[in-house]
Write an enzyme that holds these catalytic residues in place. Structure first.
Site, PDB file in Angstrom:
ATOM      1  N   GLY B 129       0.804  -1.226   0.000  1.00 52.16           N
ATOM      2  CA  GLY B 129       0.000   0.000   0.000  1.00 52.16           C
ATOM      3  C   GLY B 129       0.834   1.272   0.000  1.00 52.16           C
ATOM      4  N   ASN B 151       4.210  -6.066  -3.167  1.00 46.07           N
ATOM      5  CA  ASN B 151       4.624  -7.424  -2.775  1.00 46.07           C
ATOM      6  C   ASN B 151       3.472  -8.229  -2.166  1.00 46.07           C
ATOM      7  OD1 ASN B 151       4.606  -5.667  -0.593  1.00 46.07           O
ATOM      8  ND2 ASN B 151       6.024  -6.934   0.577  1.00 46.07           N
ATOM      9  N   GLU B 152       2.257  -7.859  -2.505  1.00 42.82           N
ATOM     10  CA  GLU B 152       1.082  -8.501  -1.889  1.00 42.82           C
ATOM     11  C   GLU B 152       1.106 -10.020  -1.986  1.00 42.82           C
ATOM     12  OE1 GLU B 152       1.009  -5.617  -3.301  1.00 42.82           O
ATOM     13  OE2 GLU B 152      -0.360  -4.296  -2.233  1.00 42.82           O
TER      14      GLU B 152
END
Lengths: 276, 276, 276
Positions: B129, B151-152
């Site tokens: 985010g 990098n979710e």
């Protein structure tokens, strides 16, 4: 320490009643769960109907065997794949031509949305359909001093949108536009520069090694997150093909059987003969 | 020569009845009309509901004060923003989870179509985010030796399309595809190479200085022309989100509360605890 | 060994009753079938209604003469084209303003989907509409030490989507976004770096030579395959303009005649006067 699965020629498929053949594709699954799918149909791994059905069978076997990932490569010395078999398109029988193109659509849909990582270990020349195969994978590692590209226009044919859009996605609109219009074949080095391949390596062994390392890198990612992310990225092309299979098939058949295209293919085949 | 506006914690919002807090964001407007909005919520400027509402308040205040432009930065030493607060997503209460995601949509819509220039002065790590916040701005200046990326997938979650499409718009489809699939965090240097940030600087002071110069550069452009051009460029993503807010919200809630994702988040939170 | 076609001013067009003029564009077709279309309207090849109609006439003549390809260039010393004639937009008569914009749409549609290769030999500055002309071609060769870009915002105006989307297609979304927002003019060298032009050359003679070589390269490709590939690549923009001509026209007229834009144009024209 690897089990070898040699997928035999299939017996019950309607398609194969037309032209039965020994399988030219083998799959090796190593102890870490990486499946190496090798094409071995001399002289150039040309993709005819049987080859496409065989490839589909091997890809699905990798899924069924819960492999960690797939490495797509060639057992030939200097060719990854020469692309679509021109003989499928030259003076074709319509039924088989349709089955051929439909099987190619199947491979495109299967590979572009493949649920586990696929790495192309491009260990030789990779024009047209050979380049397309690699474009559907997640990562391209190419051995130096070969050539790759969507050179369809040079033969007087036109790559369908589902070849074209992965090309645009991979190297950007402008490079794709120019390369498609001119039918450019890039050296490995130039392909690396424009992003058509991700890595350049000195030989096939290094390509396979690096491909296995890449699969391990992918396998760290939780599966559901990888699959959803990949699918979301590729959904526009996949859905467009799913929603236009029939139209795309008819367009191909009508284009391919036009006198102008048949003449181009004849000219090309004669050029090939003279080279021998 | 600067007036300081310290926006106090808000009193009447329904959201804040759930969890009142002192404001962790302050705005400084200098004599040239540049508003520096600084996030200051140790340890990592994680974006929870209150932080998002607070950010919205500060952004709107900059518009109301007819500022020339906004610089978004952090008061923390080595973190720009660690991204969404995992605690909002782990074992959530549905009402608050919805309010949280809806506020994030608000911030996305507000920032991506912001009527005055916004520059990100990324003075620390900026994963997930945090990276997204910077992607919504007009220009990204990043201090060297930090990391940035969506990098979710590494946490088992999936960036929504309105994170993904600005990422594609910024670094191109192929780089975005690979980075999103692998959850790649780029060093400042690599981020500069692929165009994820526009400038690399040695320290925060330089970042703020250069950001102010950039705002002056933008402010030469007649306002209406700037706003229309920016909006036309970004309209596809903005309209898609506006037309799919509800569906996007429901999808997030259902995905986030699935056992698989909750397990991933639990695993991640335990990893964080062990690091302490 | 070249036939020179000097297209005379046309006599019957309604448009030309408004403002008749001698032609400022000439076409030279060399023995290999390359048509060099040269703009020669001092001081800056500004594109007014007559110039656009004239360009259309020359382009169609190249098609009718079955030329191999077209090279678009300028006979002026240091300007390729200064872009749209501001005088068409400042205090305009509505009928003529509509005809002007509609003719520009015609040129855009004609050039972006041109059935034979078009190469821009950009032998001088090429701002705004001049840059757009070059964006519609298949290949851009630019002489060093000039400038090029869509700098409309600097004048308080906004490039329409059919300028913007070829720009995005050519240099990518992020570079286009920033360049359009700031109205950036790039040096030839920077234009080469971001892909806004394909080649940088020392002088016009080299530009024309290389353009002819490029046309020969294109002409190896079977015509139908070239045309279909080009059209498929550019179809989205072409169809969007075809389907929105009227709306685009109305939007332009309403925007252009707004007090804010008229004021910007007045300011710009006064700046030009002072420069003299």
């Amino acid at each position: 320490m690897s089990r070898k699965i040699l997928l035999n020629s299939y017996k019950s498929s309607a398609a194969l009643r037309l032209c039965s053949t020994l399988s030219h594709i083998s799959t090796n699954i190593d102890s870490t769960g990486c499946a190496v799918i090798s094409m071995n149909k001399a002289p150039v791994n040309s993709l005819n109907l049987e080859m496409l059905l065989d490839l589909k069978k091997n890809l699905n076997a990798a899924l069924e065997n819960k492999c960690k990932g797939v490495i797509l490569t060639s057992d030939l010395k200097s060719v990854f794949s020469g692309g679509l078999d021109i003989l499928e398109m030259y003076k074709p029988q319509e039924e088989r031509l349709k089955e051929f193109w439909s099987s190619l659509q199947d491979i495109g849909l299967l590979l572009y949305g493949f649920k586990i990582p696929v790495i192309a270990a491009i260990n030789g020349h990779s024009p047209a359909g050979g380049c397309y195969l690699s474009l559907t994978t997640d990562y391209r590692i190419m051995v130096q001093k070969y050539s790759i590209g969507l050179n369809e226009t040079k033969l007087g044919i036109v790559a369908p949108f589902w070849f074209r859009e992965p090309m645009i996605n991979t190297i950007g609109y402008r490079q794709a536009e120019l390369a498609l219009e001119l039918g450019t074949l890039f050296t490995t080095e130039d392909a690396l520069k424009i992003g058509l391949v991700d890595e350049m390596v000195p030989d096939k062994a290094t390509a396979i090694d690096n491909a296995k390392k890449k699969i391990l890198e992918f396998s760290v990612i939780p599966k559901q997150a990888f699959q959803m992310t990949k699918l979301e990225m590729r959904r526009p092309v996949i859905e467009k093909l799913l929603n236009n299979r029939e139209a795309d098939l008819n367009q191909f058949v009508s284009f391919c059987t036009s006198p102008e295209v048949q003449k181009s293919l004849e000219f090309y085949l004669e050029t090939l003969k003279k080279k021998k």
